[in-house]
Write an enzyme that holds these catalytic residues in place. Sequence first.
Site, short mmCIF file in Angstrom:
data_model
loop_
_atom_site.label_atom_id
_atom_site.label_comp_id
_atom_site.label_asym_id
_atom_site.label_seq_id
_atom_site.Cartn_x
_atom_site.Cartn_y
_atom_site.Cartn_z
N TYR A 198 13.59 30.88 7.92
CA TYR A 198 12.35 31.52 8.38
C TYR A 198 12.33 31.62 9.90
CZ TYR A 198 10.04 31.06 3.80
OH TYR A 198 9.68 31.16 2.48
N LYS A 245 0.85 -1.21 0.00
CA LYS A 245 0.00 0.00 0.00
C LYS A 245 0.88 1.25 0.00
CE LYS A 245 -0.21 -0.25 5.05
NZ LYS A 245 -1.00 -0.70 6.21
C1 LIG Z 1 -0.24 -1.73 6.86
C2 LIG Z 1 -0.85 -3.02 7.25
C3 LIG Z 1 -0.03 -4.16 7.44
C4 LIG Z 1 1.47 -4.11 7.42
O1 LIG Z 1 1.94 -3.57 8.63
P1 LIG Z 1 3.53 -3.47 8.94
O2 LIG Z 1 3.59 -2.99 10.34
O3 LIG Z 1 4.06 -2.44 7.98
O4 LIG Z 1 4.09 -4.80 8.72
C5 LIG Z 1 -0.68 -5.37 7.68
N1 LIG Z 1 -2.01 -5.45 7.75
C6 LIG Z 1 -2.82 -4.38 7.60
C7 LIG Z 1 -4.30 -4.56 7.72
C8 LIG Z 1 -2.27 -3.13 7.38
O5 LIG Z 1 -3.07 -2.06 7.26
#
Ligand SMILES: *Cc1c(COP(=O)(O)O)cnc(C)c1O
Length: 374
Positions: A264, A34
């Site tokens: 800034y 993702k």
């Molecule tokens: C993002 C996510 C993962 C992976 O998590 P990590 O901590 O990056 O291994 C697994 N399951 C779900 C449902 C997630 O949203």
Amino acid sequence: MTNRAQAEINLDAIAHNVAMLKKSAGTPIMAVVKADAYGHGLIPVAKVCIDAGAQWLGVALLEEAISLRQSGIQAPILSWLVPPGSDFLNAITFDIDLGVASIEIFQEIVAASKQLAKKARIHIEVDTGMTRGGFLDEWDAFLELLSENREDIEIVGLFSHFARADEPGEPQNAKQLKRFFEMSDDLNRIGIEPTLHHLSNSAATIADASSHFDLVRTGIAMYGLSPDVEHMGSSKDLGLLPSMTLRAKIHLVKKVLSGTPVGYGATAVTKSDTTLAVIAMGYADGIPRSAQLAGVFSQGRRAPIIGRVSMDQFVVDLGADSTAVAGDWVIVFGPGTLGEFTADDWGKASSSINYEIVTRIGPRVPKIYTNSAK
Ligand SMILES: *Cc1c(COP(=O)(O)O)cnc(C)c1O
């Protein structure tokens, strides 16, 4: 290198991490890609994960899943953030497995299955204590509905997500595991036995064999980063190879006197005569504006940020004796093997986590893919 900044992604490092996680899990792996593969690039990362032995791909959004299919990837894909109104017809047509977290979503998926005369493949998501995704208050009503509609869909999986897997031994983990078993039993009682039970993220894959079940969903560890540096140790401690090196060019070098205000708000003032470098990257590229105590690696040593990070640039203190010149490349973060700052360092420096550092690298930063084992 022709850009002013670039993220180098070491695909061999990702392949190493996937193979290692798969071996330690002893189950199939769902590579979680993702958010543009945590900022590493969706398609090239998905392909390397599959080549390295991941059987499944996991994404939040349907658009991400469809991009994977359109690139020709045929591995099973689960998409779990599909709010009501999502394009379920397209999802089913593209053979994308769908996470079902509410009655409303389920009803839309059943309707789409009927319309296509093709059974949707679903994974039932249950809320075992994180109080985020999955069935909680609607569970009993859903079980009834599921009994009535079971012929309309294919129930592939049952899954949940840990809130505190990165704190091994934390009692909430055992509670969530227990609740997962109970909800699995609820399904069995109405005669449903999903093929795949999955609960582990990276942290649980590494630290809790009791929750591996039939499949583990690994994200951050595949990219070579620790799920929690404080509670689980660094990448190195875990045998993971960080896969992203972020580089930027020095835009300007200038000699300044002690007492010179920088940036800034003039929030920083030089404490001695020194050499400053303007780095051609800023918060629009994912450099956190809140970062303190981070910096860049130039000529074999660390140069700290001085003053506020701007949208496209930030200033570092190279030290009086630096011979760096405009046009030189610096490392913003990398695996840490040379002494450069790491994504962990940047996370800590901005009161955040390595996940956010890599994921927020902006679209203006080109990604370059390399294949060097270390
Ligand atoms: C993002 C996510 C993962 C992976 O998590 P990590 O901590 O990056 O291994 C697994 N399951 C779900 C449902 C997630 O949203």
